[in-house]
Enzyme design. Structure first.
Site, PDB file in Angstrom:
ATOM      1  CE  LYS A  35      -0.374  -0.340   5.089  1.00 37.89           C
ATOM      2  NZ  LYS A  35      -1.265  -0.545   6.376  1.00 37.89           N
ATOM      3  NE  ARG A 131      -6.421   1.154  12.092  1.00 40.67           N
ATOM      4  CZ  ARG A 131      -5.190   1.007  11.641  1.00 40.67           C
ATOM      5  NH1 ARG A 131      -4.233   1.719  11.553  1.00 40.67           N
ATOM      6  NH2 ARG A 131      -4.897  -0.297  11.092  1.00 40.67           N
ATOM      7  CE1 TYR A 255      13.189  31.292   3.220  1.00 43.14           C
ATOM      8  CE2 TYR A 255      13.592  28.939   2.997  1.00 43.14           C
ATOM      9  CZ  TYR A 255      13.318  30.090   2.344  1.00 43.14           C
ATOM     10  OH  TYR A 255      12.918  30.343   0.926  1.00 43.14           O
ATOM     11  CG  MET A 303       9.705  23.051  -1.594  1.00 42.37           C
ATOM     12  SD  MET A 303       8.465  24.135  -2.233  1.00 42.37           S
ATOM     13  CE  MET A 303       7.745  24.828  -1.046  1.00 42.37           C
TER      14      MET A 303
HETATM   15  C1  LIG Z   1      -0.527  -1.585   6.897  1.00 39.32           C
HETATM   16  C2  LIG Z   1      -0.782  -2.741   7.541  1.00 39.32           C
HETATM   17  C3  LIG Z   1      -0.166  -3.897   7.735  1.00 39.32           C
HETATM   18  C4  LIG Z   1       1.232  -3.964   7.541  1.00 39.32           C
HETATM   19  O1  LIG Z   1       1.700  -3.376   8.586  1.00 39.32           O
HETATM   20  P1  LIG Z   1       3.339  -3.027   8.846  1.00 39.32           P
HETATM   21  O2  LIG Z   1       3.430  -2.758  10.387  1.00 39.32           O
HETATM   22  O3  LIG Z   1       3.991  -2.056   8.061  1.00 39.32           O
HETATM   23  O4  LIG Z   1       4.081  -4.396   8.636  1.00 39.32           O
HETATM   24  C5  LIG Z   1      -0.958  -5.351   8.092  1.00 39.32           C
HETATM   25  N1  LIG Z   1      -2.229  -5.283   8.207  1.00 39.32           N
HETATM   26  C6  LIG Z   1      -2.988  -4.095   8.269  1.00 39.32           C
HETATM   27  C7  LIG Z   1      -4.454  -4.226   8.277  1.00 39.32           C
HETATM   28  C8  LIG Z   1      -2.354  -2.998   7.738  1.00 39.32           C
HETATM   29  O5  LIG Z   1      -3.337  -2.007   7.474  1.00 39.32           O
END
Ligand SMILES: *Cc1c(COP(=O)(O)O)cnc(C)c1O
EC number: 5.1.1.1
Length: 358
Positions: A35, A131, A255, A303
């Site tokens: 992702k 969550r 800056y 930047m």
């Molecule tokens: C992002 C995610 C993972 C992977 O998590 P890491 O800590 O990067 O290994 C696994 N399960 C779910 C549901 C996630 O959203």
């Protein structure tokens, strides 16, 4: 040619890290989580490279999954955040996406849908992170609804941990107790482990692990760890010195004129800034490598540029290579200096920075 800022991606390091996950969780299958553009490493390239080794990929949402399909990925892709609207289900089914299901309305949509192929559903339980997911009390009933639907081919029992990066965390034991109790009568595979649990909680490997961060060679742990220390960093964020100046005691850099030299210094200006994703929170003193020698950031990151201290390192000319993190400087250490975690540094490298694969 041109601006030298780049992120060198070592695909073989990602393969090494994926193989480590598989070796540690040898009784489980391992979803490669790609992702957020494979945590900034480029999801199409990473997934294409890993596809011969994996059974499935994990992404957050349908848009990311479709991008992988468009780049030629054919293995199943799990939507970790599930789907958001009823009309996505046809796309999920037609593209062999697997999907998380975390609230009851989604099950109703599945029951009512007309689909080309039945779904592989990952039924999420909220075992304590608060969550996403079904409450433990209603979990078995929702599982039975899914099993009864002809639109469902299989169900995986899934949960996510809030504190897996704290080894021996009492909170994790509580989450697991909640999960195991609510699933004790349900006959289906389990999936709990993210990277920290894959590396540090063997009892949580179960049937499917879901490693993300570890694939990119960063440790989720605060301290040294037997297995995390075997990971290979996959990204080297680098650029070059584009100007050098000698300054006097009392002179300011950058800056806000927030840095003041207390002695004569040699300062290098490097083509790397927060517009590239290098954090503005990298304050004076944040480590950086110039020509393979360790030194520090000086003044505020702008930047497009930042300053580095060349006072005590010999032989640096314009064009010298500067490594911001990578094989020689752990992204975890830089993250600590910036008050953040490696996840954010890796995912925030911007589009302006070309990814160079090797
Ligand atoms: C992002 C995610 C993972 C992977 O998590 P890491 O800590 O990067 O290994 C696994 N399960 C779910 C549901 C996630 O959203």
């Amino acid at each position: 040619m041109g601006r030298a800022a780049q992120a060198v991606i070592h695909l073989s390091a990602i393969r090494h890290n994926y193989r480590l996950a598989k070796r540690l969780a040898s009784g489980a299958q391992a979803i490669a989580v790609v992702k957020a553009d494979a945590y900034g490493h480029g999801s199409a390239e990473v997934a294409r490279f890993l596809e011969p080794e994996t059974v499935a990929f994990g992404v957050a949402c349908i848009e990311e999954a479709l991008e992988l399909r468009a780049s030629g990925i054919t293995k199943p892709i799990l939507l970790l955040e599930g789907f958001f609207t009823e009309d996505e289900l046809a796309v999920v089914s037609a593209n062999n996406f697997w999907t998380a299901v975390h609230r009851p309305e989604q099950i109703t949509w599945i029951e009512q849908a007309v689909l080309t192929q039945p779904l592989n559903v990952w039924l999420k339980m909220d075992s304590g992170m608060h969550r996403l997911g079904m409450a433990p009390e209603t979990y078995a009933a929702e599982f039975k609804r899914l099993k009864a639907s002809p639109n469902v081919e299989s169900v995986v029992l899934m949960s996510h941990l809030a504190c897996a990066d704290e080894l021996e965390s009492a909170y994790t034991y509580q989450q697991i107790a909640a999960f195991d109790q609510a699933t004790s009568d349900l006959d289906a595979p389990h999936s709990i482990a993210n990277s920290p649990a894959t590396l540090g909680w063997p009892s949580l490997h179960r049937d499917w692990v879901r490693p993300g961060l570890m694939l990119y060679g960063a440790s989720p742990f605060e301290d040294a760890h037997e297995y995390a220390d075997q990971l290979m960093p996959a990204m080297t964020l680098q650029s070059e010195v584009i100007a050098i100046r000698e300054i006097l005691a009392g002179d300011a850099v950058g800056y806000g004129a927030s840095f003041r030299a207390d002695k004569p210094m040699r300062i290098g200006t490097v083509a790397m800034g927060y517009g590239d994703g290098y954090p503005r929170h990298a304050v004076t003193g944040t480590p950086v490598m110039v020509n393979g020698q360790r030194t520090r950031i000086i003044g505020r990151v702008s930047m497009d540029m930042c300053g580095v201290d060349l006072t005590d390192i010999a032989g640096v000319e314009i064009g010298a290579t500067v490594e911001f993190w990578g094989a020689n400087l752990a992204v975890e250490e830089v993250a600590k200096h910036c008050g953040t975690i490696p996840y954010t540094l890796l995912t925030c490298v911007t589009k302006r920075v070309p990814r160079v694969y090797c």
